[in-house]
Design a protein around this motif. Structure first.
Motif, mmCIF file in Angstrom:
data_model
loop_
_atom_site.group_PDB
_atom_site.id
_atom_site.type_symbol
_atom_site.label_atom_id
_atom_site.label_comp_id
_atom_site.label_asym_id
_atom_site.label_seq_id
_atom_site.Cartn_x
_atom_site.Cartn_y
_atom_site.Cartn_z
ATOM 1 N N TYR A 19 20.462 -46.825 -46.932
ATOM 2 C CA TYR A 19 20.077 -45.582 -47.605
ATOM 3 C C TYR A 19 18.577 -45.363 -47.473
ATOM 4 C CZ TYR A 19 18.187 -42.775 -51.351
ATOM 5 O OH TYR A 19 17.432 -41.862 -52.053
ATOM 6 N N TRP A 20 17.790 -46.404 -47.782
ATOM 7 C CA TRP A 20 16.338 -46.280 -47.723
ATOM 8 C C TRP A 20 15.864 -46.006 -46.305
ATOM 9 C CZ3 TRP A 20 12.942 -45.400 -51.392
ATOM 10 C CH2 TRP A 20 13.314 -45.663 -52.720
ATOM 11 N N ALA A 21 16.498 -46.647 -45.318
ATOM 12 C CA ALA A 21 16.123 -46.408 -43.920
ATOM 13 C C ALA A 21 16.358 -44.944 -43.554
ATOM 14 C CB ALA A 21 16.920 -47.331 -42.994
ATOM 15 N N LYS A 22 17.505 -44.421 -43.942
ATOM 16 C CA LYS A 22 17.826 -43.019 -43.640
ATOM 17 C C LYS A 22 16.861 -42.080 -44.357
ATOM 18 C CE LYS A 22 21.425 -39.563 -43.922
ATOM 19 N NZ LYS A 22 22.578 -39.097 -44.634
ATOM 20 N N ARG A 23 16.596 -42.362 -45.608
ATOM 21 C CA ARG A 23 15.695 -41.520 -46.411
ATOM 22 C C ARG A 23 14.300 -41.470 -45.788
ATOM 23 N NH1 ARG A 23 11.848 -42.671 -50.408
ATOM 24 N NH2 ARG A 23 11.693 -41.129 -52.062
ATOM 25 N N GLU A 24 13.770 -42.621 -45.424
ATOM 26 C CA GLU A 24 12.432 -42.677 -44.850
ATOM 27 C C GLU A 24 12.396 -41.992 -43.480
ATOM 28 O OE1 GLU A 24 9.710 -44.735 -46.990
ATOM 29 O OE2 GLU A 24 11.229 -43.395 -47.820
ATOM 30 N N ARG A 25 13.431 -42.221 -42.671
ATOM 31 C CA ARG A 25 13.499 -41.583 -41.356
ATOM 32 C C ARG A 25 13.520 -40.059 -41.501
ATOM 33 N NH1 ARG A 25 17.306 -44.306 -39.725
ATOM 34 N NH2 ARG A 25 19.010 -42.956 -40.370
ATOM 35 N N GLU A 26 14.323 -39.551 -42.438
ATOM 36 C CA GLU A 26 14.404 -38.104 -42.641
ATOM 37 C C GLU A 26 13.084 -37.523 -43.131
ATOM 38 O OE1 GLU A 26 17.796 -37.746 -45.242
ATOM 39 O OE2 GLU A 26 19.208 -37.811 -43.560
ATOM 40 N N LYS A 27 12.392 -38.240 -44.003
ATOM 41 C CA LYS A 27 11.085 -37.760 -44.475
ATOM 42 C C LYS A 27 10.090 -37.703 -43.316
ATOM 43 C CE LYS A 27 10.876 -38.641 -49.328
ATOM 44 N NZ LYS A 27 9.841 -38.931 -50.289
ATOM 45 N N GLY A 28 10.086 -38.707 -42.475
ATOM 46 C CA GLY A 28 9.201 -38.712 -41.314
ATOM 47 C C GLY A 28 9.533 -37.593 -40.344
ATOM 48 N N VAL A 65 7.707 -46.329 -39.802
ATOM 49 C CA VAL A 65 7.714 -47.786 -39.879
ATOM 50 C C VAL A 65 8.562 -48.255 -41.058
ATOM 51 C CG1 VAL A 65 6.301 -49.873 -40.089
ATOM 52 C CG2 VAL A 65 5.489 -47.949 -38.708
ATOM 53 N N SER A 66 8.505 -47.554 -42.171
ATOM 54 C CA SER A 66 9.330 -47.909 -43.329
ATOM 55 C C SER A 66 10.806 -47.881 -42.963
ATOM 56 C CB SER A 66 9.088 -46.940 -44.488
ATOM 57 O OG SER A 66 7.787 -47.068 -44.986
ATOM 58 N N ALA A 67 11.211 -46.855 -42.223
ATOM 59 C CA ALA A 67 12.611 -46.759 -41.799
ATOM 60 C C ALA A 67 13.003 -47.962 -40.955
ATOM 61 C CB ALA A 67 12.835 -45.460 -41.029
ATOM 62 N N GLU A 68 12.106 -48.377 -40.064
ATOM 63 C CA GLU A 68 12.377 -49.555 -39.238
ATOM 64 C C GLU A 68 12.513 -50.814 -40.089
ATOM 65 O OE1 GLU A 68 9.128 -49.714 -36.468
ATOM 66 O OE2 GLU A 68 9.688 -47.812 -35.532
ATOM 67 N N VAL A 69 11.630 -50.955 -41.064
ATOM 68 C CA VAL A 69 11.652 -52.134 -41.938
ATOM 69 C C VAL A 69 12.959 -52.176 -42.718
ATOM 70 C CG1 VAL A 69 10.591 -53.188 -43.993
ATOM 71 C CG2 VAL A 69 9.152 -52.376 -42.102
ATOM 72 N N ALA A 91 15.813 -50.724 -42.045
ATOM 73 C CA ALA A 91 16.950 -50.957 -41.151
ATOM 74 C C ALA A 91 17.065 -52.439 -40.807
ATOM 75 C CB ALA A 91 16.806 -50.119 -39.885
ATOM 76 N N GLN A 92 15.931 -53.077 -40.588
ATOM 77 C CA GLN A 92 15.935 -54.515 -40.301
ATOM 78 C C GLN A 92 16.440 -55.304 -41.508
ATOM 79 O OE1 GLN A 92 12.303 -56.350 -38.586
ATOM 80 N NE2 GLN A 92 12.315 -57.595 -40.443
ATOM 81 N N VAL A 93 15.961 -54.936 -42.693
ATOM 82 C CA VAL A 93 16.368 -55.632 -43.918
ATOM 83 C C VAL A 93 17.870 -55.458 -44.164
ATOM 84 C CG1 VAL A 93 16.140 -55.583 -46.446
ATOM 85 C CG2 VAL A 93 14.101 -55.646 -45.006
ATOM 86 N N ALA A 94 18.408 -54.299 -43.804
ATOM 87 C CA ALA A 94 19.839 -54.051 -43.991
ATOM 88 C C ALA A 94 20.678 -55.088 -43.251
ATOM 89 C CB ALA A 94 20.206 -52.650 -43.520
ATOM 90 N N GLU A 95 20.179 -55.567 -42.129
ATOM 91 C CA GLU A 95 20.915 -56.556 -41.347
ATOM 92 C C GLU A 95 20.713 -57.984 -41.856
ATOM 93 O OE1 GLU A 95 23.184 -55.531 -39.191
ATOM 94 O OE2 GLU A 95 22.537 -53.535 -39.834
ATOM 95 N N ILE A 96 19.647 -58.208 -42.587
ATOM 96 C CA ILE A 96 19.330 -59.553 -43.069
ATOM 97 C C ILE A 96 19.816 -59.763 -44.497
ATOM 98 C CG2 ILE A 96 17.442 -61.160 -43.597
ATOM 99 C CD1 ILE A 96 15.822 -59.652 -41.398
ATOM 100 N N ASP A 97 19.485 -58.833 -45.386
ATOM 101 C CA ASP A 97 19.833 -58.925 -46.816
ATOM 102 C C ASP A 97 21.189 -58.254 -47.020
ATOM 103 O OD1 ASP A 97 19.910 -59.056 -49.565
ATOM 104 O OD2 ASP A 97 18.088 -57.870 -49.895
ATOM 105 N N ARG A 98 22.234 -58.974 -46.659
ATOM 106 C CA ARG A 98 23.571 -58.384 -46.650
ATOM 107 C C ARG A 98 24.034 -57.944 -48.038
ATOM 108 N NH1 ARG A 98 24.634 -56.339 -41.996
ATOM 109 N NH2 ARG A 98 26.837 -56.375 -42.496
ATOM 110 N N GLY A 99 23.509 -58.547 -49.070
ATOM 111 C CA GLY A 99 23.874 -58.135 -50.424
ATOM 112 C C GLY A 99 23.341 -56.753 -50.777
ATOM 113 N N HIS A 100 22.345 -56.303 -50.027
ATOM 114 C CA HIS A 100 21.763 -54.970 -50.249
ATOM 115 C C HIS A 100 21.876 -54.108 -48.993
ATOM 116 C CE1 HIS A 100 19.695 -57.380 -53.396
ATOM 117 N NE2 HIS A 100 20.025 -56.320 -54.099
ATOM 118 N N HIS A 101 22.867 -54.420 -48.172
ATOM 119 C CA HIS A 101 23.042 -53.742 -46.883
ATOM 120 C C HIS A 101 23.067 -52.219 -47.029
ATOM 121 C CE1 HIS A 101 24.472 -53.079 -42.799
ATOM 122 N NE2 HIS A 101 25.432 -52.334 -43.296
#
Length: 94
Positions: free
Chosen positions: A67-76, A46-50, A52-62
């Motif tokens: 990175y965080w989405a990938k990291r969380e997905r890999e840990k899962g 779920v963290s990875a999903e969150v 990934a969604q934020v990456a599309e909204i918070d463009r300044g931190h895209h």
């Protein structure tokens, strides 16, 4: 009689619109360090999903959110591999 609806503990995390909000909301639903691996697996998925969604909204931190989405997905995924290996080992004893 209908049972009361359980609150969605992920609602605030899923509603995050900035990377900061995602970090804060996810920190509040993070399992205890000794929680079952299956709970951690759900958390990371779920963290990875969150993120990934934020990456599309918070463009300044895209890129950081990606990175965080990938990291969380890999840990899962790593936990899933461990759980699969454990269940395979359990099946060998039969």
């Amino acid at each position: 009689m209908a049972q009361p609806k359980r609150p969605d503990v992920w609602a605030k995390a899923r509603a995050a619109r900035t990377l900061k909000d995602a970090h804060e909301a996810l920190g509040k639903v993070m399992p205890a360090p000794h929680a079952a691996p299956s709970r951690w697996q759900v958390f990371y998925r779920v963290s990875a999903e969150v993120y990934a969604q934020v990456a599309e909204i918070d463009r300044g931190h895209h890129h950081e959110a990606l990175y965080w989405a990938k990291r969380e997905r890999e840990k899962g995924e790593e936990i899933a591999r461990q759980l699969d290996a454990e269940s395979s080992e359990d099946g060998e004893d039969e």
